[in-house]
Design an enzyme around this catalytic site. Structure first.
Site, PDB file in Angstrom:
ATOM      1  N   GLY A 272       3.219   2.849  -2.389  1.00 53.46           N
ATOM      2  CA  GLY A 272       3.525   4.563  -1.750  1.00 53.46           C
ATOM      3  C   GLY A 272       3.020   4.180  -0.356  1.00 53.46           C
ATOM      4  CG  ASP A 273      -1.144   3.627   0.287  1.00 55.27           C
ATOM      5  OD1 ASP A 273      -0.780   5.059   0.278  1.00 55.27           O
ATOM      6  OD2 ASP A 273      -1.955   3.068  -0.137  1.00 55.27           O
ATOM      7  CB  ALA A 274       3.942  -0.660   1.226  1.00 54.55           C
TER       8      ALA A 274
ATOM      9  CG  ASN B  97      -3.693   0.833   2.175  1.00 55.12           C
ATOM     10  OD1 ASN B  97      -4.708  -0.035   2.683  1.00 55.12           O
ATOM     11  ND2 ASN B  97      -3.946   1.360   0.846  1.00 55.12           N
TER      12      ASN B  97
END
Length: 350
Positions: free
Chosen positions: A302-304, A69
């Site tokens: 959080g991945d973004a 991601n």
């Protein structure tokens, strides 16, 4: 075919198919899940979840895996051919699905393909704005250092200028992480680790301790930071204090400062930068929240953030702008279903 000159950002972790459906308290109770959590599947009680979501909860299939991601997010904000991704999938239709998703996002995937295990799955139960993630690693758990050491794969590592590793991979192949970490340190290239989930510092404390000295950037949220502090025997619950403690831990490449970035949802993002003399510069960056009705799904926020932040450091931006880029992409992502980014592509403006 890989780009001849390689990719500036190389990411490593566990590629997964997200099976994402809307559930309720009864579904969580059925599988012993918490409303806002991330765990590894127990084969004795969780394996029915995935078909249950598809058959009874109108589940959507989405390309997932935290660092995958992040890779897609970073590429969203970077020029073409900027990001490559490494992990292990099964030789099946879901592996093909992930490969196609990377291609559509402009990410170059260099997968190890396992002939025995199926592509890993993550069951995501959405209840309101919460999500409970239950991961069956399967093929993702079969990544091997030998794959990374193949000349055509290691060439990607040598050509990369920045590295991002999601800490979920600490459950899979620490030697592969350390190989990238040592390549980064020996050539003074930034090495970034995302803490991934609270259970990582709690149950994989020793593996994290092996990797942490190589980190130039550590990204996490307040729950992960608190779990790390507890694993270190620290009594403080203060996020700024925890960030400072982490920033001051031992470091291999002393040419670079260590920067620790802790997100706190709508609360300010905390940054601690070690200065090498025992001092730490502490800063906070406010988050500009959006209305609750605009939030579609926090899965992958959080991945973004990590993707947007990595785009900043790849482009040589300042810490404040890199943090802002992370916040900007996270804000876009939570308005989408799953760990996704809007198309037509939106352009970042400082």
């Amino acid at each position: 075919m890989a780009a001849a000159n390689g990719y500036p950002l190389l990411c490593l972790e566990n590629p997964l198919l997200d099976i994402q459906g809307v559930g309720d308290a009864a579904l969580l109770e059925k599988y012993g899940l918490k409303a806002n959590d991330a765990i590894l599947a127990d084969e004795s009680k969780h394996m029915g979840l995935y078909d249950d979501l598809i058959q009874n909860h109108s589940a959507k299939l989405i390309a997932g895996g935290a660092a995958q991601n992040t890779a897609r997010g970073a590429q969203y904000m970077l020029p073409e051919n900027s990001v490559a991704y490494i992990g292990c999938i099964g030789r099946d239709k879901y592996g093909d699905f992930l490969r196609d998703a990377c291609a559509k996002a402009g990410v170059y995937p260099e997968y190890r393909v396992d002939d025995k295990q199926p592509t890993g799955r993550c069951g995501v139960v959405i209840t309101g704005h919460d999500r409970s993630m239950c991961t069956h690693l399967a093929a993702a758990n079969e990544y091997k250092l030998e794959h990374l050491q193949q000349p055509h794969v290691w060439k990607l590592a040598e050509q990369a200028k920045y590295y991002y590793v999601g800490a979920y991979h600490l459950t899979v192949c620490v030697p592969a992480i350390l190989a990238l970490a040592k390549e980064a340190a020996s050539k003074d290239k930034p090495f970034v680790v995302g803490l991934a989930a609270p259970f990582i510092p709690t149950f994989f404390k020793d593996q994290l301790a092996e990797v942490l000295p190589y980190t130039d950037y550590v990204l996490g949220n307040e729950q992960e930071a608190t779990a790390w502090a507890e694993s270190q025997g620290l009594s403080t619950k203060s996020i700024p204090e925890i960030a400072q403690h982490m920033a001051k831990t031992a470091k291999i490449n002393k040419k670079r400062e260590r920067t620790v970035i802790i997100t706190q949802g709508t609360e300010p993002t905390v940054c601690a930068v070690s200065k090498g003399d025992g001092k730490v510069d502490l800063s906070e960056y406010p988050v500009h929240p959006i209305a609750k009705e605009q939030i579609n799904d926090t899965n992958g926020a959080g991945d973004a953030f990590a993707g947007g932040f990595c785009s900043g450091i790849v482009l040589g931006k300042s810490l404040p702008e890199s943090v802002h880029r992370g916040q900007w992409l996270a804000k876009l992502g939570i308005q989408e279903l799953g760990p996704s980014y809007p198309f037509p592509k939106q352009e970042y403006k400082p």
